[in-house]
Design an enzyme around this catalytic site. Sequence first.
Site, PDB file in Angstrom:
ATOM      1  N   LYS A  87      28.698  49.558  33.276  1.00  0.00           N
ATOM      2  CA  LYS A  87      28.527  50.018  32.129  1.00  0.00           C
ATOM      3  C   LYS A  87      27.496  51.255  32.150  1.00  0.00           C
ATOM      4  O   LYS A  87      27.822  52.491  31.660  1.00  0.00           O
ATOM      5  CB  LYS A  87      28.266  48.882  31.125  1.00  0.00           C
ATOM      6  N   ARG A 105      22.686  45.788  25.808  1.00  0.00           N
ATOM      7  CA  ARG A 105      23.994  45.264  26.349  1.00  0.00           C
ATOM      8  C   ARG A 105      23.820  45.091  28.014  1.00  0.00           C
ATOM      9  O   ARG A 105      23.177  45.787  28.751  1.00  0.00           O
ATOM     10  CB  ARG A 105      24.904  46.437  26.439  1.00  0.00           C
ATOM     11  N   GLY A 136      32.782  40.023  28.652  1.00  0.00           N
ATOM     12  CA  GLY A 136      32.186  38.809  27.959  1.00  0.00           C
ATOM     13  C   GLY A 136      31.484  37.981  28.516  1.00  0.00           C
ATOM     14  O   GLY A 136      30.920  36.953  27.958  1.00  0.00           O
ATOM     15  N   MET A 186      28.445  38.194  29.615  1.00  0.00           N
ATOM     16  CA  MET A 186      27.052  38.170  29.223  1.00  0.00           C
ATOM     17  C   MET A 186      27.030  38.957  27.623  1.00  0.00           C
ATOM     18  O   MET A 186      27.872  39.624  27.348  1.00  0.00           O
ATOM     19  CB  MET A 186      26.346  38.969  30.073  1.00  0.00           C
ATOM     20  N   ARG A 220      35.627  51.892  31.546  1.00  0.00           N
ATOM     21  CA  ARG A 220      35.439  51.555  33.066  1.00  0.00           C
ATOM     22  C   ARG A 220      37.093  51.543  33.453  1.00  0.00           C
ATOM     23  O   ARG A 220      37.974  51.496  32.657  1.00  0.00           O
ATOM     24  CB  ARG A 220      35.052  49.920  32.924  1.00  0.00           C
ATOM     25  N   HIS A 251      39.844  38.628  24.140  1.00  0.00           N
ATOM     26  CA  HIS A 251      39.313  38.048  25.249  1.00  0.00           C
ATOM     27  C   HIS A 251      40.504  37.407  25.862  1.00  0.00           C
ATOM     28  O   HIS A 251      40.781  37.598  27.176  1.00  0.00           O
ATOM     29  CB  HIS A 251      38.235  37.160  24.755  1.00  0.00           C
ATOM     30  N   ARG A 287      60.325  28.201  69.525  1.00  0.00           N
ATOM     31  CA  ARG A 287      59.370  27.343  70.084  1.00  0.00           C
ATOM     32  C   ARG A 287      60.203  26.109  70.505  1.00  0.00           C
ATOM     33  O   ARG A 287      60.864  25.482  69.840  1.00  0.00           O
ATOM     34  CB  ARG A 287      58.177  26.996  69.149  1.00  0.00           C
ATOM     35  N   GLU A 292      46.919  27.749  70.906  1.00  0.00           N
ATOM     36  CA  GLU A 292      46.388  27.123  69.614  1.00  0.00           C
ATOM     37  C   GLU A 292      45.612  26.045  70.064  1.00  0.00           C
ATOM     38  O   GLU A 292      45.158  24.902  69.207  1.00  0.00           O
ATOM     39  CB  GLU A 292      47.700  26.351  69.015  1.00  0.00           C
ATOM     40  N   SER A 295      51.077  33.948  71.178  1.00  0.00           N
ATOM     41  CA  SER A 295      51.360  33.890  69.684  1.00  0.00           C
ATOM     42  C   SER A 295      50.143  32.975  69.143  1.00  0.00           C
ATOM     43  O   SER A 295      50.212  31.566  69.652  1.00  0.00           O
ATOM     44  CB  SER A 295      52.764  33.420  69.103  1.00  0.00           C
ATOM     45  N   GLY A 340      48.604  30.121  67.229  1.00  0.00           N
ATOM     46  CA  GLY A 340      48.996  28.967  66.193  1.00  0.00           C
ATOM     47  C   GLY A 340      47.826  28.581  65.633  1.00  0.00           C
ATOM     48  O   GLY A 340      46.975  27.683  65.987  1.00  0.00           O
ATOM     49  N   THR A 341      47.454  29.403  64.725  1.00  0.00           N
ATOM     50  CA  THR A 341      46.033  29.174  63.854  1.00  0.00           C
ATOM     51  C   THR A 341      45.741  27.884  63.122  1.00  0.00           C
ATOM     52  O   THR A 341      44.819  27.480  62.929  1.00  0.00           O
ATOM     53  CB  THR A 341      45.715  30.489  62.955  1.00  0.00           C
ATOM     54  N   ASN A 342      46.998  27.184  62.624  1.00  0.00           N
ATOM     55  CA  ASN A 342      46.798  25.902  62.202  1.00  0.00           C
ATOM     56  C   ASN A 342      46.201  24.983  63.131  1.00  0.00           C
ATOM     57  O   ASN A 342      45.107  24.465  62.979  1.00  0.00           O
ATOM     58  CB  ASN A 342      48.024  25.365  61.625  1.00  0.00           C
ATOM     59  N   ASP A 343      46.888  24.931  64.299  1.00  0.00           N
ATOM     60  CA  ASP A 343      46.122  24.027  65.304  1.00  0.00           C
ATOM     61  C   ASP A 343      44.939  24.596  65.793  1.00  0.00           C
ATOM     62  O   ASP A 343      43.957  23.768  66.149  1.00  0.00           O
ATOM     63  CB  ASP A 343      47.370  23.657  66.508  1.00  0.00           C
ATOM     64  N   CYS A 376      51.106  32.929  64.387  1.00  0.00           N
ATOM     65  CA  CYS A 376      52.341  32.608  63.564  1.00  0.00           C
ATOM     66  C   CYS A 376      51.585  31.275  62.783  1.00  0.00           C
ATOM     67  O   CYS A 376      52.406  30.786  62.170  1.00  0.00           O
ATOM     68  CB  CYS A 376      53.436  31.906  64.622  1.00  0.00           C
ATOM     69  N   TYR A 413      51.887  41.926  65.885  1.00  0.00           N
ATOM     70  CA  TYR A 413      52.394  41.430  64.650  1.00  0.00           C
ATOM     71  C   TYR A 413      51.631  40.294  64.082  1.00  0.00           C
ATOM     72  O   TYR A 413      51.012  39.541  64.607  1.00  0.00           O
ATOM     73  CB  TYR A 413      53.673  41.234  64.970  1.00  0.00           C
TER      74      TYR A 413
HETATM   75  P1  ADP Z   1      31.004  43.730  26.677  1.00  0.00           P
HETATM   76  O1  ADP Z   1      30.078  43.956  28.051  1.00  0.00           O
HETATM   77  O2  ADP Z   1      31.230  42.349  26.274  1.00  0.00           O
HETATM   78  O3  ADP Z   1      31.915  44.514  26.609  1.00  0.00           O
HETATM   79  P2  ADP Z   1      29.320  45.610  25.168  1.00  0.00           P
HETATM   80  O4  ADP Z   1      28.030  45.982  25.721  1.00  0.00           O
HETATM   81  O5  ADP Z   1      30.286  46.507  25.609  1.00  0.00           O
HETATM   82  O6  ADP Z   1      29.715  44.297  25.640  1.00  0.00           O
HETATM   83  O7  ADP Z   1      29.358  45.355  23.719  1.00  0.00           O
HETATM   84  C1  ADP Z   1      30.207  44.938  22.751  1.00  0.00           C
HETATM   85  C2  ADP Z   1      30.645  45.695  21.787  1.00  0.00           C
HETATM   86  O8  ADP Z   1      29.416  45.971  20.795  1.00  0.00           O
HETATM   87  C3  ADP Z   1      31.007  47.129  22.015  1.00  0.00           C
HETATM   88  O9  ADP Z   1      32.520  47.349  22.351  1.00  0.00           O
HETATM   89  C4  ADP Z   1      30.710  48.026  20.798  1.00  0.00           C
HETATM   90  O10 ADP Z   1      31.775  47.929  20.028  1.00  0.00           O
HETATM   91  C5  ADP Z   1      29.601  47.367  20.416  1.00  0.00           C
HETATM   92  N1  ADP Z   1      28.345  48.309  20.689  1.00  0.00           N
HETATM   93  C6  ADP Z   1      27.785  48.154  21.713  1.00  0.00           C
HETATM   94  N2  ADP Z   1      26.672  49.125  21.735  1.00  0.00           N
HETATM   95  C7  ADP Z   1      26.928  49.705  20.724  1.00  0.00           C
HETATM   96  C8  ADP Z   1      26.293  50.754  19.884  1.00  0.00           C
HETATM   97  N3  ADP Z   1      25.254  51.320  20.552  1.00  0.00           N
HETATM   98  N4  ADP Z   1      26.742  51.368  18.760  1.00  0.00           N
HETATM   99  C9  ADP Z   1      27.754  50.680  18.151  1.00  0.00           C
HETATM  100  N5  ADP Z   1      28.410  49.707  18.600  1.00  0.00           N
HETATM  101  C10 ADP Z   1      28.072  48.895  19.964  1.00  0.00           C
HETATM  102 MG    MG Z   2      50.714  23.721  66.717  1.00  0.00          MG
HETATM  103 MG    MG Z   3      32.380  46.483  26.239  1.00  0.00          MG
END
Ligand code: ADP
Ligand code: MG
Ligand code: MG
Length: 923
Positions: free
Chosen positions: A26, A96, A105, A107, A346, A468, A646, A773, A792, A794-797, A859, A879
């Site tokens: 981020k 953040r 989501g 953290m 991202r 989510h 075989r 093997e 060849s 025979g990685t299981n055995d 194999c 192969y």
């Molecule tokens: P996550 O990693 O779960 O995507 P974010 O850090 O992106 O969490 O934050 C979640 C949401 O919070 C963002 O999508 C955005 O909508 C809001 N947010 C984060 N920072 C700001 C900011 N500086 N101003 C306005 N909204 C923010």
């Molecule tokens: Mg065998």
């Molecule tokens: Mg986000």
Amino acid sequence: MKKYVYVFGSGKAEGKAEMKGLLGGKGANLAEMTNIGLPVPAGFTISTEVCTYYYANKKTYPKTLKAEVAKSLKKVEKMMGAELGNVKNPLLLSVRSGARASMPGMMDTILNLGMNDAVAEGLVKKTNNPRFVYDSYRRFVQMYGDVVLGLKPVHKDEIDPFELIIEEKKKSKGVHLDTDLNADDMKELVGLFKTAIKDKTGHDFPQDPMSQLWGAIGAVFGSWNNERAIAYRKMYEIPESWGTAVNIQSMVFGNMGEDSGTGVAFTRDAATGENVFYGEYLMNAQGEDVVAGTRTPLPISELAKANPTIYKQLDVIRKRLEKHYRDMMDIEFTIQQGKLYMLQCRVGKRTAFAAIKIAVDMVNERLISDREALQRIEPDQLNQLLRPVFDLHEKNAAITNGRLLARGLNAGPGAATGRVVFNAPDAEEWKKRGESVILTRIETSPEDIKGMDAAEGILTARGGMTSHAALVARQMGKVCVAGCSALNIDYGTHTMSVNGKVVKEGDWISLDGTTGEVMEGKVATKPSEVLQVLIDKTLDPKDAPIYQEYKKIMTWADKYRRLKVRTNADQPDQSRNAVAFGAEGIGLCRTEHMFFGEGKIGPMREMILADSVEQRKVALAKLLPLQREDFEGIFEAMNGRPVTIRTIDPPLHEFVPHEEPAQRALASQMGISYEKVHQRVASLHEFNPMLGFRGCRLGLIFPEITEMQSRAIFEAAANVQLRGIKVEPEVMIPLVGNVKELAHQEKIVRQVAGEVMKEKGVKLNYLVGTMIEIPRGAITADEVATVAEFFSFGTNDLTQTTLGVSRDDAGRFLIPYVEMEVYEKDPFEVIDRKGVGSLMKMAVEKGRGVRPALKIGICGEHGGDPSSVEFCHMIGLNYVSCSPFRVPIARLAAARAALADKKVVTARTLPSRKKAAKRKKKR
Ligand code: ADP
Ligand code: MG
Ligand code: MG
């Protein structure tokens, strides 16, 4: 002084996209967006090194950090023209988290930090918008209460305590939406939240902005080790050592009224890969409102109508970002009173369908090369293309019969059928019992990750395409229908009512994640598009766009891979399927499977229970034409491709009946007494059959078996060759640990081959080789290779014997072993490179030392595992061979290994000047 904090804002940033390791994904991308001139609110990033320091030093910070944060905050305040805690002109912040790999989501983010009673009043004066101010304040208290002060639901059926207070408030006012609450309501909520926090945690809500800030920073670092972050890291193999960064950023506000809003989007459709702008937004909303599913958001196409100016700006940014990053991006934005801000970007998570389509399209658009396209598709993702879809007839019948329960958003494509469960722990538990489940939630949250993983499909009542549930489902490759608002889910009673029907926990339902339909009961499935084209041949490739993309990827993979890919097959139809999937030969044809076929098991048992060589030969003579016929079918299906056959391998007791009635039947069939059968079977008993009388040991003691099998192979080869089809038989002797074993068997094979060629008047090209093997075979590979024309693995055995672990008895400890990280992965799935891999490497080197052109393959089941395929490439095998359905995966894995290898080689062949100089000196 070590630098721990990196500022961004006003068109300039100290960081950049390449600094993900230090700034987290981020932070690095906020810096990058700032640098390329996109509108990003100013802020600063505390590096991941602080997280590492924090955990290495009893949760304390580097001494210089406080001053550096204060200095950076000053810079941001200057850029923004506002001050944290200043009552007249307050700056509010978001705090953040942001790890190197995105953990959606995982953290928690805290918004509107810096708010307190005095600041709120000051802000009301400044903005004249008390509803906005108290909405922001209550959100802040709510998030801070949850994340920093730890007020969250404790029981799995409980709902969030703050949401409960809001629900009550809405009920007492007789309204449905957050947006229906006014400024006074919001202000009241602030008070109620504070009281709840005090009552339940004993903590007062802090009023000082600086202590709020440090509380939040500590919580982000602390969250790196919360349960769901740990679970997520395990699932996606993110090392604990990476740590998270903390981003502190000026707030912009989407909740200032109807001219403000917030949204998330993908630069292309993340479910199908289509090149369309794909996202959702909500006006007068903040932060997670869009993803959390509290209100169902609007599709981004609506924004084009509602606010064309902003939409156009966004669309320009969309294209700009794709050009810059050369990938599909996931973006977060906020509109504050008609002005657009970018808050995140991202590389976007996508389904396998989308990954493939986007990769292919981007090659066509000249955004990326075909090599890059291959590197962007995980081999295992191809699985999703091979998975079944609903049979349209069955589905339509179900709908006509009134079994359509509801429609939601088609958030994760595919077909899923399972029994309804209403929470994640139940999903996990049911799955452990072997049930297929559909996890059904009002909305999902990061706590549900493990349950989502256990489910066949995910169904939610709230939330949109970027909720989510949708996001995580797509990443996991799960079928998902989201935002199905017709569902009335009652967690308490574990039931849901939908359009007048009641669905209880344990009832069967079916989800069509491609159309968003939810159906009662089970609906039959049929093969995927790729299979309909390749295997069933019921679909014209022209009408199969997904197949077309699959084919392109495979063509590119074949262009770059060096490893050949064969298949393990012992039936003509299996072989044909494998060829359709691109197999270039058979790497393992197990002859014993054939003996279970119709008419064969009888003579086989006679052979095993025979008293004398003569009797055995009589039985073998019955088997000969049957085996020959099988081999002819396979040679024909493989049409000139090499076929490794075989000789018999398993212990003989596997072929004979162990129950009295079956033994009696066999006795009467053979015309001998039950007692005799019983006693012969008992005499085959072994304490440790895996290490017992099997493999080439059978052939040494009963050479007439090898003789018969060789004759069947070469007669079949001759017959097929006489029909004008090329054949390339490779006879493989199993379980060789000593070259003398191989030499003994080889003599028989060659003698029979000579006889058959003479009898039939044909010349056959064939090889005799061995399976490696057991460790002694690998250790003495230089001796073995004097006789063997090919190896060849025979990685299981080989895994069983190298680790001293019987796979059949490993269940009890092997899974815990992997959890305890004794072995990183299940060594029967992924080659244990250190142990088994070293033996393989040694065998390759020793074998080629005496026979440079030695053909070497694998194999064992590892031949279809991408990481193991990579290893096979690295040690120079010719192969890999795997089951038919894994052939496409192995082709892609082999290409990716070859492409990755290029880098390794250039790095090695071009050592840095410093290193080269050093080496010279040492000499
Ligand atoms: P996550 O990693 O779960 O995507 P974010 O850090 O992106 O969490 O934050 C979640 C949401 O919070 C963002 O999508 C955005 O909508 C809001 N947010 C984060 N920072 C700001 C900011 N500086 N101003 C306005 N909204 C923010
Ligand atoms: Mg065998
Ligand atoms: Mg986000």
